[in-house]
Motif scaffolding. Structure first.
Motif, mmCIF file in Angstrom:
data_model
loop_
_atom_site.group_PDB
_atom_site.id
_atom_site.type_symbol
_atom_site.label_atom_id
_atom_site.label_comp_id
_atom_site.label_asym_id
_atom_site.label_seq_id
_atom_site.Cartn_x
_atom_site.Cartn_y
_atom_site.Cartn_z
ATOM 1 N N SER A 198 0.847 -1.198 0.000
ATOM 2 C CA SER A 198 0.000 0.000 0.000
ATOM 3 C C SER A 198 0.879 1.243 0.000
ATOM 4 O O SER A 198 0.441 2.316 -0.411
ATOM 5 N N SER A 199 2.134 1.113 0.424
ATOM 6 C CA SER A 199 3.039 2.275 0.459
ATOM 7 C C SER A 199 3.165 2.902 -0.924
ATOM 8 O O SER A 199 3.078 4.127 -1.073
ATOM 9 N N ASN A 212 -4.132 2.636 12.420
ATOM 10 C CA ASN A 212 -2.836 2.505 13.082
ATOM 11 C C ASN A 212 -2.435 3.919 13.507
ATOM 12 O O ASN A 212 -2.469 4.817 12.658
ATOM 13 N N ASP A 214 -7.799 3.990 3.450
ATOM 14 C CA ASP A 214 -6.732 2.997 3.634
ATOM 15 C C ASP A 214 -7.344 1.809 4.369
ATOM 16 O O ASP A 214 -7.652 1.904 5.555
ATOM 17 N N TYR A 251 -6.029 -2.830 7.118
ATOM 18 C CA TYR A 251 -6.292 -3.737 8.247
ATOM 19 C C TYR A 251 -7.644 -4.434 8.131
ATOM 20 O O TYR A 251 -8.104 -5.053 9.096
ATOM 21 N N SER A 257 -3.779 -3.979 0.919
ATOM 22 C CA SER A 257 -2.459 -4.613 0.877
ATOM 23 C C SER A 257 -2.552 -6.070 1.305
ATOM 24 O O SER A 257 -3.460 -6.458 2.040
ATOM 25 N N SER A 260 -0.140 -7.181 3.091
ATOM 26 C CA SER A 260 0.835 -7.195 4.184
ATOM 27 C C SER A 260 0.273 -7.693 5.518
ATOM 28 O O SER A 260 0.971 -8.376 6.256
HETATM 29 C C1 LIG Z 1 -2.144 2.147 8.325
HETATM 30 C C2 LIG Z 1 -1.079 1.588 7.430
HETATM 31 N N1 LIG Z 1 -1.146 1.826 6.117
HETATM 32 C C3 LIG Z 1 -0.187 1.371 5.290
HETATM 33 C C4 LIG Z 1 0.901 0.643 5.741
HETATM 34 C C5 LIG Z 1 1.958 0.208 4.748
HETATM 35 O O1 LIG Z 1 1.957 -1.155 4.512
HETATM 36 P P1 LIG Z 1 2.467 -1.881 3.188
HETATM 37 O O2 LIG Z 1 3.230 -0.912 2.374
HETATM 38 O O3 LIG Z 1 3.284 -3.021 3.670
HETATM 39 O O4 LIG Z 1 1.225 -2.339 2.463
HETATM 40 C C6 LIG Z 1 0.996 0.351 7.101
HETATM 41 C C7 LIG Z 1 2.152 -0.406 7.625
HETATM 42 O O5 LIG Z 1 2.326 -0.606 8.788
HETATM 43 C C8 LIG Z 1 -0.019 0.843 7.967
HETATM 44 O O6 LIG Z 1 0.021 0.611 9.286
#
Ligand SMILES: Cc1ncc(COP(=O)(O)O)c(C=O)c1O
Length: 391
Positions: free
Chosen positions: A105-106, A181, A209, A212, A236, A238
């Protein structure tokens, strides 16, 4: 020689973003472990479990073939599979054309911000919030506008708060996360719908976003995809799918942004790592395995909700989703950074100080991540309890 290099190669002002403090905590914890010490890791926002077996097997099978570039928007089977996920999980129909695969997602944030905003545009985000939102916006020349949230709104931005901020000075966009987060709090479906309606009425572009999603305990997470075709959604593999290091995520884009994002991704990255895309498509077949991991988080959450108040951490935000518990530590300290450092050095428990997420009130807050084992959670509660009694 060094002087000459310094004169010739001065870093740009836009690169001067603050570091992500949790990285410093991880470095300090690693040092303790390298010297033979024991650390319970509650600082890292990533699952301890590996990727679904289905994903690993698919990647292994693909390795013997040719791993070339893919289409900039991502491989079609993955885009189709993600679209089907919206039908299966939320009962909402999404065209695979609107799904764009990203490098986590970054990279989704970079593509979203570049395709939606001009340099100088103002974008609202909640405080406390995920630090890279403001740092990426800043690096791209946009202005993050922090909107202070409190318990009164479950730490979410409301329609009224958005109206007030927009009236003060025009906003171009708003970004929200639910579950969030560092807070772990969620927006009710009604709160999300209301905020999207107000944003659209004001002409403020909406980003959700949803990284989660799948890790919700207090209520089912609502997707902005259902609520508006004009919202841009970022997600994501992740977190729920435990694939942080595979660096694969996705955007569900409003139709007018598909081609601009295609052009941007083609130029910035060509495409997302091919092996990760193949693995991600197969990850959806590993949901039963991932649901087991989620049950583990539920048990961890239960251990902390029961154990932390007994040792004195009796004030924290609603623990709705993700794998974070955001505690108020004002009765112990005025400096959460120092408190977290001492807890790491003296009790062997690594947490993240709130200053990473909230420059204003973060010095009174600490984030616990409960993404590891139940035994780790029990050990952490014991260690912190003993430490607090003896300090
Ligand atoms: C709220 C939130 N958005 C995005 C990300 C980015 O995650 P990634 O790039 O691994 O998808 C994180 C990572 O901790 C996050 O906590």
């Amino acid at each position: 020689m060094l002087d000459r290099a310094r004169r010739l190669m001065t870093p740009s002002a836009r690169s001067d973003v603050p570091p992500f403090i949790v990285m410093d905590v991880i470095a300090a914890a690693t040092k303790i472990e390298a010297a033979g010490g024991r650390v319970v890791h509650m600082e890292v926002g990533q699952p301890a479990a590996p990727a679904p077996k289905t994903a690993i097997e698919a990647a292994r099978a693909a390795l013997s073939g040719h791993i070339g570039y893919t289409e900039s928007l991502g491989i079609w089977p993955l885009r189709e599979r993600i679209a089907r996920h919206y039908h299966e999980t939320y009962g909402v129909e999404v065209s695979p054309e609107r799904v764009i695969v990203t490098t986590g997602s970054s990279a989704g944030f970079i593509l979203a911000f570049l395709s939606m905003f001009e340099a100088g545009d103002r974008v609202a985000i909640a405080s406390p919030g995920y630090p890279p939102y403001r740092h990426i916006l800043t690096a791209l020349g946009c202005e993050p506008v922090l909107i202070e949230t409190t318990a009164a709104t479950r730490f979410a931005i409301t329609g009224d708060m958005l109206r007030a901020a927009h009236a003060e000075k025009k906003l171009s966009g708003i970004l929200v996360a639910s579950p969030a987060n560092p807070t772990g709090t969620m927006m009710t479906p009604e709160a999300l719908a209301d905020l999207i309606n107000v944003a659209e009425e004001l002409g403020v572009k909406f980003i959700s976003d949803e990284i989660y999603h799948g890790l919700d305990y207090a209520m089912p997470a609502e997707t902005a995809v259902r609520l508006s075709e004009n919202a841009l959604v970022i997600n994501s593999f992740s977190k729920y799918f435990c694939m942080t290091g595979w660096r694969v995520g996705w955007i569900v884009a409003p139709e007018p942004l598909i081609r601009p994002i295609d052009r941007l991704q083609g130029n910035l990255a060509i495409s997302v790592p091919t092996l990760s895309q193949i693995a991600a498509a197969a990850a959806f077949d590993g949901r039963a395995e991932m649901d087991e991991v989620k049950h583990g988080y539920e048990e961890n959450r239960r251990i902390l909700l029961e154990g932390l108040p007994k040792i004195g951490f009796d004030k924290f935000l609603p623990v709705d989703g993700a794998f974070y518990l955001y505690a108020d530590v004002s009765k112990f300290t005025d400096d959460s950074f120092d408190f977290a450092s001492r807890m790491l050095q003296e009790a062997g428990v690594a947490t993240t100080p709130g200053v990473d997420f909230d420059p204003e009130h973060g010095r009174h807050r600490l984030r616990f991540s409960y993404a590891r084992s139940a035994d780790d959670m029990r050990e952490a509660v014991d260690r912190i309890g003993n430490w607090l009694r003896t300090r």
